[in-house]
Design a protein around this motif. Structure first.
Motif, PDB file in Angstrom:
ATOM      1  N   ASN A  23      13.548  -0.508  -5.628  1.00  0.00           N
ATOM      2  CA  ASN A  23      14.739  -1.271  -5.261  1.00  0.00           C
ATOM      3  C   ASN A  23      15.590  -1.688  -6.457  1.00  0.00           C
ATOM      4  OD1 ASN A  23      14.097  -0.980  -2.619  1.00  0.00           O
ATOM      5  ND2 ASN A  23      13.510  -3.120  -2.254  1.00  0.00           N
ATOM      6  N   ILE A 238       6.703  -5.103  -5.445  1.00  0.00           N
ATOM      7  CA  ILE A 238       6.150  -4.891  -4.101  1.00  0.00           C
ATOM      8  C   ILE A 238       4.993  -3.880  -4.157  1.00  0.00           C
ATOM      9  CG2 ILE A 238       6.678  -4.224  -1.718  1.00  0.00           C
ATOM     10  CD1 ILE A 238       8.108  -6.819  -2.711  1.00  0.00           C
ATOM     11  N   THR A 300       8.636 -15.470   5.621  1.00  0.00           N
ATOM     12  CA  THR A 300       9.461 -14.696   4.688  1.00  0.00           C
ATOM     13  C   THR A 300      10.803 -15.387   4.495  1.00  0.00           C
ATOM     14  OG1 THR A 300      10.503 -13.337   6.403  1.00  0.00           O
ATOM     15  CG2 THR A 300       8.423 -12.542   5.502  1.00  0.00           C
ATOM     16  N   THR A 308       9.968 -10.441   2.389  1.00  0.00           N
ATOM     17  CA  THR A 308       9.772  -9.718   3.654  1.00  0.00           C
ATOM     18  C   THR A 308       9.061  -8.384   3.409  1.00  0.00           C
ATOM     19  OG1 THR A 308      10.891  -8.656   5.517  1.00  0.00           O
ATOM     20  CG2 THR A 308      12.170  -8.847   3.520  1.00  0.00           C
ATOM     21  N   ASP A 309       9.270  -7.801   2.225  1.00  0.00           N
ATOM     22  CA  ASP A 309       8.630  -6.512   1.934  1.00  0.00           C
ATOM     23  C   ASP A 309       7.119  -6.637   1.711  1.00  0.00           C
ATOM     24  OD1 ASP A 309      11.003  -5.198   2.254  1.00  0.00           O
ATOM     25  OD2 ASP A 309      11.378  -4.855   0.125  1.00  0.00           O
ATOM     26  N   ARG A 335      10.737  -6.547  12.611  1.00  0.00           N
ATOM     27  CA  ARG A 335       9.877  -6.040  11.550  1.00  0.00           C
ATOM     28  C   ARG A 335       8.397  -6.290  11.840  1.00  0.00           C
ATOM     29  NH1 ARG A 335      11.007  -6.032   5.002  1.00  0.00           N
ATOM     30  NH2 ARG A 335      10.446  -3.856   4.856  1.00  0.00           N
ATOM     31  N   ASP A 373       8.323   2.371   9.382  1.00  0.00           N
ATOM     32  CA  ASP A 373       9.001   2.007   8.140  1.00  0.00           C
ATOM     33  C   ASP A 373       8.008   1.927   6.992  1.00  0.00           C
ATOM     34  OD1 ASP A 373       8.547  -0.771   7.018  1.00  0.00           O
ATOM     35  OD2 ASP A 373       9.069  -1.394   9.037  1.00  0.00           O
ATOM     36  N   ARG A 375       7.040  -0.386   4.569  1.00  0.00           N
ATOM     37  CA  ARG A 375       6.020  -1.409   4.311  1.00  0.00           C
ATOM     38  C   ARG A 375       5.019  -1.499   5.469  1.00  0.00           C
ATOM     39  NH1 ARG A 375       7.074  -0.997  -0.942  1.00  0.00           N
ATOM     40  NH2 ARG A 375       9.297  -1.249  -1.248  1.00  0.00           N
TER      41      ARG A 375
END
Ligand code: UD1
Length: 421
Positions: A23, A238, A300, A308-309, A335, A373, A375
């Motif tokens: 990121n 992460i 989060t 959140t990741d 999520r 997704d 994660r």
């Protein structure tokens, strides 16, 4: 399509090196569009999202050369100012070319990202911020068509802009655009993520005048041109956090090299609360655990709060911890896709709105699972590492988007993970 086959039950032991952050690399690669002379980057991880970005930049006319983790980018002859739907739909972060293209060339045509697996994720704040700087923006046929040709000197004009939600890529896009604008831009309620700071540090080396990155007010005094520089991408917090959870869940002892504890305060705090021993020295972090973990509540929120990741990975941890945990997701509305898959492995999780209640169970059972997704897929790998028997993870292209050499790194630590075609 490739799958991962994991035989659970091994404790992880040893050392691995954390890669450069995905990121951080994505906006940094897009920032090459701002520079009139070549940019030399290092610690650029071998990831699908990075390949996609390099391809997109190549289509625009940026000369890209890659050698291992080093990438050089020469944007002296950009010929196309467009990111097509095909590119943006595979990777939402393609929106990060909008600010740089508009600021340097006065025109950009970028597809709207549309929906994605973890929610609607609009880009309205990117657009409103650029409009505040005077850009003319029209949305037609699913594309953002932006221009500065009507502005004095055809340059974006510095502005004060308050983002009514904290947005990471929005902050990055606007910071890049403001770097070449005329006058001063003040971005309020800016994202404070370390990746924003890394981008700002590189832009400053390129000649930008930016202060306040890492706080919620970023001030950018526009300059007329930016040049290339050299930059080493910050480590991936992460990725590091994911291996830290793996060490804790499997009851192992893992030392991470090229990892920064100062970027992981909220995650480290929660791992300690769960019962793991986390120590750090220089750019290493060590996690040690006996595998007997306590459930930890997670909520989060933007940095420096819990990312959140890392939510899905801590959900995996909680599934086998002692006690009951509440996991609340406040950033993205959809999520929890990993929950159904974890339930298929025997996890006891119920969802109420944006909160999941996780009751720890003595063990998970291996199963065939898949996630939609990045994660979420990582969290299923973690579940597989502790599950009884065999877990098959399908659709691992999600993992390849964000984890460099995942199975090699896990196997180096003693896991039993195989990629099968
Ligand atoms: C970035 C990260 C992603 C991380 C997320 C939150 C990259 C490439 N991706 O994504 O891994 O999960 O930050 O830390 O860095 N929003 C709007 N309008 C906008 C922009 C955002 O409503 O114009 C909303 C989003 O729908 C979401 C929230 O704001 O609910 C935060 O999103 P944002 O920080 O923008 O996420 P990304 O930058 O896409």
């Amino acid at each position: 399509m490739d799958k991962l086959l994991i035989i659970g039950g091994n404790r992880l032991h040893g050392e691995i090196t954390i890669s450069g952050a995905k990121n951080a690399a994505l906006p940094i690669l897009c920032a090459s569009l701002l520079a009139e002379t070549p940019l030399q980057l290092s610690a650029v991880a071998a990831l699908k999202d990075i390949d996609t970005t390099l391809k997109l930049l190549g289509i625009m006319g940026v000369k890209v050369a890659r050698n291992g983790d080093k990438v050089s980018l020469d944007a002296s002859e950009v010929a196309s100012f467009e990111a097509t739907y095909d590119m943006v739909k595979t990777m939402r972060a393609s929106i990060l070319v909008l600010g740089p293209l508009l600021a340097r060339f006065g025109t950009a045509r970028v597809s709207l990202p549309g929906g994605c697996a973890i929610g609607s994720r609009p880009v309205d704040l990117h657009i409103k911020g650029l409009q505040a700087m005077g850009a003319a923006i029209h949305i037609t046929h699913g594309y953002i068509q932006a221009s500065t040709l009507h502005l004095p000197n055809r340059r974006l004009q510095g502005a004060r802009y308050y983002m009514d939600l904290v947005t990471v890529t929005g902050t990055e896009n606007l910071m890049m655009a403001a770097a070449l604008a005329e006058g001063t831009t003040v971005l309020e309620n800016a994202a404070k993520e370390p990746e924003v700071v890394d981008l700002a540090e590189m832009l400053i080396k390129m000649g930008a005048n930016i202060t306040g990155a890492g706080t919620d007010v970023i001030t950018v005094v526009g300059v007329e041109k930016l040049n290339g520089t050299t930059h080493n991408v910050v480590c991936d917090r992460i990725e590091a956090g994911t291996y830290m959870v793996a060490a804790a869940m499997t009851g192992g002892e893992v030392k991470l090299l090229n990892a920064r504890a100062d970027l992981l305060d909220a995650v480290i705090e929660k791992l300690r609360e769960a019962g793991a021993v986390v120590t750090s020295e220089g750019d290493t972090i060590t996690v040690k655990s006996d595998g007997k973990l306590k459930a930890v509540n997670i909520r989060t929120a933007p940095h420096p709060a819990f990312p959140t990741d890392m939510q899905a990975q801590f959900m995996a941890l909680n599934t086998v911890a002692t006690g009951v945990a509440k996991v609340t997701e406040t950033i993205f509305e959809n999520r929890f896709m990993h929950v159904q898959e974890m339930q298929r492995m025997g996890a006891d999780i119920s969802i109420d709105g944006n909160t999941a209640l996780v009751k720890g169970v003595p063990y998970l059972d291996g199963a065939t699972v898949m996630a939609t997704d990045l994660r979420a897929s990582a969290s299923l790998v973690l579940a597989g590492l502790v599950a009884r028997g065999e877990t098959t993870i399908e659709r691992i292209y999600h993992l390849d988007r964000g984890y460099e050499n995942l199975e090699d790194k896990l196997n180096a630590l003693g896991a039993n993970v195989k990629r099968i075609a």
